[in-house]
Design a protein around this motif. Structure first.
Motif, PDB file in Angstrom:
ATOM      1  N   GLN A 195      10.835   4.589   0.398  1.00 27.55           N
ATOM      2  CA  GLN A 195      11.921   4.218   1.306  1.00 27.55           C
ATOM      3  C   GLN A 195      11.396   3.269   2.370  1.00 27.55           C
ATOM      4  OE1 GLN A 195      15.669   6.421   3.308  1.00 27.55           O
ATOM      5  NE2 GLN A 195      13.743   7.463   3.642  1.00 27.55           N
ATOM      6  N   GLN A 196      12.128   2.212   2.607  1.00 28.29           N
ATOM      7  CA  GLN A 196      11.715   1.180   3.549  1.00 28.29           C
ATOM      8  C   GLN A 196      11.831   1.659   4.989  1.00 28.29           C
ATOM      9  OE1 GLN A 196      14.751   1.588   2.620  1.00 28.29           O
ATOM     10  NE2 GLN A 196      16.250   0.513   3.867  1.00 28.29           N
ATOM     11  N   ALA A 197      11.203   0.920   5.898  1.00 25.51           N
ATOM     12  CA  ALA A 197      11.333   1.193   7.326  1.00 25.51           C
ATOM     13  C   ALA A 197      12.667   0.656   7.815  1.00 25.51           C
ATOM     14  CB  ALA A 197      10.187   0.540   8.098  1.00 25.51           C
ATOM     15  N   ARG A 298      11.811   6.326   8.865  1.00 24.57           N
ATOM     16  CA  ARG A 298      12.103   6.391   7.435  1.00 24.57           C
ATOM     17  C   ARG A 298      10.982   5.888   6.527  1.00 24.57           C
ATOM     18  NH1 ARG A 298      15.939   9.528   9.191  1.00 24.57           N
ATOM     19  NH2 ARG A 298      18.111   8.922   8.855  1.00 24.57           N
ATOM     20  N   HIS A 299      10.047   5.108   7.017  1.00 27.01           N
ATOM     21  CA  HIS A 299       9.090   4.439   6.145  1.00 27.01           C
ATOM     22  C   HIS A 299       8.174   5.467   5.497  1.00 27.01           C
ATOM     23  CE1 HIS A 299       6.354   0.638   5.663  1.00 27.01           C
ATOM     24  NE2 HIS A 299       7.100   0.878   4.605  1.00 27.01           N
ATOM     25  N   GLU A 320       4.685  15.401  -3.103  1.00 25.15           N
ATOM     26  CA  GLU A 320       3.500  14.929  -2.388  1.00 25.15           C
ATOM     27  C   GLU A 320       3.953  13.739  -1.565  1.00 25.15           C
ATOM     28  OE1 GLU A 320       0.449  14.098  -5.291  1.00 25.15           O
ATOM     29  OE2 GLU A 320       1.237  15.720  -6.558  1.00 25.15           O
ATOM     30  N   HIS A 321       4.018  13.920  -0.267  1.00 19.74           N
ATOM     31  CA  HIS A 321       4.696  12.993   0.631  1.00 19.74           C
ATOM     32  C   HIS A 321       3.708  12.330   1.573  1.00 19.74           C
ATOM     33  CE1 HIS A 321       6.778  12.536   4.689  1.00 19.74           C
ATOM     34  NE2 HIS A 321       7.499  11.725   3.932  1.00 19.74           N
ATOM     35  N   PHE A 376      14.083  12.086   3.965  1.00 14.42           N
ATOM     36  CA  PHE A 376      13.494  11.672   2.695  1.00 14.42           C
ATOM     37  C   PHE A 376      13.540  12.778   1.651  1.00 14.42           C
ATOM     38  CE2 PHE A 376       9.933  10.972  -0.255  1.00 14.42           C
ATOM     39  CZ  PHE A 376      10.248   9.696  -0.713  1.00 14.42           C
ATOM     40  N   GLU A 377      13.536  14.039   2.078  1.00 10.59           N
ATOM     41  CA  GLU A 377      13.605  15.126   1.096  1.00 10.59           C
ATOM     42  C   GLU A 377      14.866  15.018   0.247  1.00 10.59           C
ATOM     43  OE1 GLU A 377      16.021  17.707   1.420  1.00 10.59           O
ATOM     44  OE2 GLU A 377      16.819  16.909   3.296  1.00 10.59           O
ATOM     45  N   SER A 378      15.978  14.632   0.853  1.00 10.40           N
ATOM     46  CA  SER A 378      17.215  14.476   0.085  1.00 10.40           C
ATOM     47  C   SER A 378      17.190  13.214  -0.762  1.00 10.40           C
ATOM     48  CB  SER A 378      18.427  14.451   1.033  1.00 10.40           C
ATOM     49  OG  SER A 378      18.735  15.758   1.487  1.00 10.40           O
ATOM     50  N   VAL A 379      16.610  12.144  -0.245  1.00  7.09           N
ATOM     51  CA  VAL A 379      16.472  10.929  -1.040  1.00  7.09           C
ATOM     52  C   VAL A 379      15.698  11.229  -2.322  1.00  7.09           C
ATOM     53  CG1 VAL A 379      15.397   8.642  -1.136  1.00  7.09           C
ATOM     54  CG2 VAL A 379      16.659   9.335   0.912  1.00  7.09           C
TER      55      VAL A 379
END
Length: 769
Positions: A195-197, A298-299, A320-321, A376-379
Motif C-alpha cells: 500500500q502506497q503512502a 499507510r505506507h 508478516e507485516h 492494512f489488516e483489512s486491505v
C-alpha cells in the motif's frame, strides 16, 4: 418562590434523532474561529527553514542576511531551542516506551526533505517568508534511503542508534502454531500486498499560537488539535511547567483525522521559541509544508496467507507485516503496528493465527496517525479472500458467507491475541449491504455488460474494529453539568469541534439525561482551564466516552437536585423523582422545576461533576462496504457506480452525524484506493507536494453513499460504539476488489495500490490485453 404543583412536561427523546448540528450555524455563515483567526497584541510570526535534501550533513547555518532584513526579530537553530526540552513523551504511551528520536530542529544532519532546520521570527508572515530564503545553510548531501523496503539491508542508517533501520518489531503467536493447518490445507492463498503512502490532508493545516503572561509566567496556547488536554500535558512536560500553568484553547478545527492528535516537532519549536520572544508567536502551516512535512501514513506491505479446507473453510491465517515510519514518526509507531497483526483474522471464524510486524526508518516524512491506523489488516485480508475465492472457483460472497461470524456465534476468540469479539453483527451487516445492492441482480447486469464489451465489478470489505478501548489514557472522560437559576443547563466537556459534532451530540445526551429541551442546553468545550480532563478525539472513543461522562454526571446532579428539593417539598430525597425538567413526588402534586431548585442554590445555580472510566476492554464496531464500478480497459479509468455501507455502531446518538463520519472516511478511502499517492523519487525528493500532483477525490469520483444501519448495543454507556474510523478502513479493499472483479476476465490480480489508470493499463498489458 411558591411550591405550586407543576404538570410534568411531555418526555422528549433526542438520542437517536436526526437533530440538526448546533455547530453549523456559525460554520456555514463564516463565524467559525480557527487558529489563523487568533490575533494578539504585537503578535509575531514564525516560518521554518526546511531542508531541500533527504539526507545531508549541516556544516554551518548563517542567518546574518535574514537578521538584517527589517522586521526580522530572531532566527533560532537547534542550538537555541533543543537544549530547552525537558520531557517530550506522549500520554497515550507514557514515558517508558523505547521511543524514536524527536528533536525540535534538525541537529547536525537532516533526514528528509522538509526537515525543519531553523526558525525565523518576524513582524508578519510576509517578512518571515522572505527571510527564510536568506538563511544560508551549508549542506553536505549524503545518500538517502528513500524506500523503506531497502532499508533493512542497507549500509546507510537513518539514525545511527537503530541497526538495520529497525525501530522495533513485535510478534503474536509463533509460526509453528499454524504449520499443521497449512500443511494439511486443501488450498493456500499466499500473496504480498503493498500500500502506497498517503496522508490525511485536513482542510485546515496545522497551526499554533503561544503567548506567555508577563505577570505570572503562565502560558496560553491556541492550536488546531484533536486533544486539548494532551497538548496541555505535553506542553507542560516540554517546558518544565506545572500543568495548571498551561492553558490550551481549541476553537474550531478544520479536520484532523489523526494528524492533529499529538503535538509534532513544529509545535515543539513554537512552544520553545515563544519563551524567547516578547509577544505571542504564531505559526500557520501552508499546504506545501503539510504535504511535505506533516507526515505520511499507510505506507506498508505484508505477506498475507490463509489456509483453506476443500469446502472453503478457513483453517488458519498469518501476516508478516512491515511499515515505513519515515525519519521522525509520531507517536511511537511500533505499538500501533501490532494492531495490524492482532486484527488480521477479521470478523471470520479463524481458529489459528500468527503475525509479526516490523517498523522501518527511511529518509521520508515521519509516519503519523491516520484514521484507522491499522487499516492494512483489512486491505490484506479482504484482497486475499477475493483472490482465494477465484482460485477456489467460488463467488467471493459465498466464500465469506461460509466463514463470517454472526451475532449468534459471539463471543468468539480472537486467535491473534486480542480480547474476544463480541456485541457485533458481521454476517448480518454483510447480508444487509448485499440486499441493498441486490447482489444477484448485479451479477446478471455484469454478465450482460461483459457480453456488450463493458467491464463492471463488485467488491466487498467486512471488518471489525476496536473502538473506545479500555487503555488507561483513552478510558477516562469527565463532564460538568450546571443549571443556573433561569433553568438554563450548561454541559462542560473536553469535546472539540473538529467535524465530529461533539457539540451537538453532548447537547442531545444532556437534554435526554435531564429531560429538558435542546434549546435549554448549552455546552462549553475546548478550553483546558474550564473543562475536565478528556482524552480527545482519537480511537473512535468520543461518542461512548462522552455518553458515559454525561450519564454519570447527570446522575450525580439529579441526586443533588433531589437533596435540595427535599427540604422544600417536605419529603426524603429518595422519595423524589428527578426527570423531565423537575423534581416531583409521585402520586402528589408536589413538584419544583430545575430553575426553582437552582435558585435555592444561589446565584451560581447547582452543579455536579463526574468522571467516566471505561470498563469494557473495547467496544467492537463492524461494517460491510460494497462497491460497484466500471473500468475502461483502454484508459484504465475507474468509475464508481454504487457505494453501500451496512454498519453496526450500536444505538446511534445522531444518525446524521454517524452517516457524516462514514461518508468522510469512505471518501478518504476511495482516494487512497485510486488517487492519492505521496510519491518520492530514488533520492527521497517528494514529487507530490502540491494539489497539482497529489490527487484528491472530488464529487466527480465519489458516488452517492447509501447507508444501512443495525444497532447491536455494546456493554458501554448507552450501548454506543465508535463510528469515526470505519469508513477509511472499509473503503480501500471494497474499491480494489470491485476493480479486480471487473478485470477478472483478463486474469488481472491487484496486489499494489493505488489502482491508478496507469497501473491498471500496465496490468492489462502484462495480462496480454
Amino acid at each position: 418562590m411558591t411550591e405550586t404543583a407543576t404538570a410534568p412536561p411531555t418526555p422528549t427523546r433526542y438520542t437517536g434523532s436526526r437533530v440538526p448540528r448546533v455547530e453549523d450555524g456559525r460554520l456555514l455563515t463564516g463565524h467559525g474561529t480557527f487558529v489563523d483567526d487568533i490575533q494578539r497584541p504585537g503578535m509575531l510570526h514564525a516560518c521554518f527553514v526546511r531542508s531541500p535534501f533527504a539526507r545531508a550533513l549541516i556544516n554551518e547555518i548563517d542567518a546574518s542576511a535574514a537578521l538584517a532584513l527589517p522586521g526580522v526579530r530572531a532566527v533560532f537553530t537547534a542550538a537555541d531551542l533543543n537544549p530547552d526540552v525537558h520531557e517530550q513523551w506522549y500520554s497515550s504511551y507514557g514515558p517508558n516506551v523505547p521511543d524514536t528520536p524527536r528533536p525540535p530542529l534538525a541537529v547536525d544532519e537532516v533526514r528528509f526533505v522538509g526537515d525543519p532546520v531553523a526558525l525565523v521570527i518576524a513582524e508578519n508572515r510576509y517578512i518571515a517568508e522572505d527571510a527564510i530564503e536568506l538563511v544560508e545553510v551549508d549542506y553536505e548531501p549524503l545518500t538517502a534511503i528513500a524506500d523503506y523496503r531497502d532499508a533493512q539491508t542497507s549500509d546507510i542508517l537513518v539514525h545511527p542508534k537503530f541497526p538495520n533501520n529497525v525501530a522495533g518489531s513485535l510478534a503474536g503467536p509463533p509460526p509453528e502454531v499454524v504449520e499443521g493447518a497449512f500443511a494439511s490445507a486443501a488450498h493456500i492463498a499466499d500473496e504480498t500486498f503493498y500500500q502506497q503512502a498517503y496522508a490525511p490532508v485536513p482542510m485546515e493545516t496545522r497551526g499554533i499560537v503561544v503567548e506567555w503572561a508577563a505577570d505570572n509566567g503562565d502560558v496560553t496556547i491556541w492550536t488546531a488539535t484533536q486533544t486539548p488536554h494532551e497538548v496541555r500535558a505535553f506542553g507542560a512536560r516540554l517546558l518544565g511547567l506545572e500543568p495548571e500553568r498551561v492553558r490550551v484553547l481549541m476553537r474550531d478545527t478544520g479536520g484532523g483525522f489523526g494528524q492533529k492528535v499529538v503535538p509534532m516537532r513544529e509545535d515543539m519549536c513554537i512552544m520553545l521559541a515563544s519563551r524567547k520572544v516578547p509577544a505571542a508567536l504564531k505559526w500557520i502551516e501552508d499546504r506545501r509544508e503539510n504535504l511535505m512535512a506533516a507526515g505520511q501514513a499507510r505506507h506498508e506491505h505484508g505477506r498475507a496467507r490463509m489456509a483453506f479446507a476443500a469446502d472453503g473453510t478457513i483453517l488458519a491465517a498469518g501476516i508478516e507485516h512491515a511499515q515505513d515510519i519515515g525519519a521522525y514518526p509520531t507517536p511511537w509507531p511500533v505499538g500501533a503496528a501490532a494492531a495490524v497483526g492482532l486484527l488480521f483474522p477479521g470478523p471470520y471464524k479463524v481458529p489459528l493465527a500468527t503475525w509479526s510486524t516490523t517498523s522501518v526508518f527511511s529518509n521520508t516524512a515521519g509516519r503519523h496517525a491516520y484514521r484507522g491506523p491499522w487499516q492494512f489488516e483489512s486491505v490484506a485480508r479482504e484482497l486475499l479472500l477475493d483472490i482465494a475465492a477465484r482460485d477456489l472457483g467460488l463467488d467471493p460472497v459465498e466464500l465469506r458467507r461460509r466463514n463470517m461470524l454472526s451475532r449468534d456465534e459471539l463471543p468468539y476468540p480472537n486467535p491473534a491475541g486480542m480480547p474476544p469479539y463480541d456485541h457485533s453483527s458481521p454476517l448480518e451487516t454483510f447480508e444487509l449491504a448485499l440486499r441493498m445492492l441486490d447482489y444477484d441482480a448485479f451479477r446478471a447486469e455484469q454478465a450482460a455488460a461483459r457480453a456488450a464489451g463493458r467491464y463492471l465489478g463488485v467488491g466487498t470489505c467486512t471488518y471489525i474494529e476496536p473502538t473506545a478501548t479500555g487503555q488507561p489514557y483513552y478510558a477516562c472522560e469527565g463532564a460538568v453539568i450546571r443549571i443556573d437559576p433561569s433553568g438554563q443547563v450548561t454541559v462542560i466537556v473536553n469535546g472539540g469541534s473538529a467535524g465530529n459534532s461533539l457539540e451537538t451530540t453532548v447537547i442531545q445526551l444532556t437534554a435526554d439525561a435531564l429531560g429538558v429541551s435542546l434549546d435549554s442546553v448549552d455546552t462549553i468545550q475546548n478550553d483546558t482551564s474550564e473543562t475536565p480532563f478528556g482524552a480527545g478525539t482519537a480511537g473512535s472513543r468520543s461518542g461512548s466516552a462522552t455518553a458515559g461522562a454525561v450519564a454519570e454526571t447527570a446522575s450525580v446532579l439529579r441526586a443533588k437536585l433531589a437533596e435540595l428539593a427535599s427540604a422544600r417539598l417536605g419529603v426524603a430525597p429518595q422519595d423524589i423523582v428527578v426527570a423531565d425538567g423537575q423534581a416531583s413526588v409521585p402520586g402528589t402534586s408536589l413538584a419544583m422545576t430545575y430553575a426553582q431548585i437552582a435558585e435555592l442554590a444561589g446565584p451560581g445555580g447547582v452543579e455536579a461533576s463526574a468522571e467516566h472510566t471505561a470498563k469494557a476492554p473495547m467496544l467492537w464496531s463492524n461494517a460491510t462496504h460494497v462497491c460497484t464500478c466500471e473500468v475502461d480497459v483502454v484508459t484504465g479509468k475507474v468509475t464508481l457506480l454504487r457505494y453501500i455501507v451496512g454498519e453496526d455502531v450500536g444505538p446511534m446518538i445522531n444518525p446524521n452525524v454517524v452517516e457524516g463520519q462514514i461518508a468522510g472516511g469512505t471518501v478518504q478511502g476511495i482516494g487512497g484506493a485510486l488517487l492519492e499517492h505521496m510519491v518520492y523519487d530514488e533520492d527521497g525528493n517528494p514529487l507530490a507536494s502540491t494539489f497539482v500532483d497529489y490527487l484528491l477525490p472530488t464529487t466527480t469520483e465519489v458516488p452517492h453513499i447509501e447507508y444501512g444501519h443495525m444497532e447491536m448495543p455494546a456493554p458501554g454507556p448507552g450501548g454506543h460504539k465508535g463510528a469515526g474510523e470505519g469508513g477509511a478502513i472499509g473503503a480501500p479493499p471494497a474499491v480494489i476488489n470491485a476493480v479486480a472483479d471487473a478485470l477478472s476476465p483478463f486474469g488481472v490480480k491487484i496486489t499494489n495500490l493505488p489502482a491508478s489508470p496507469a497501473a491498471l493499463v500496465a496490468l492489462l498489458t502484462e495480462a496480454g490485453h
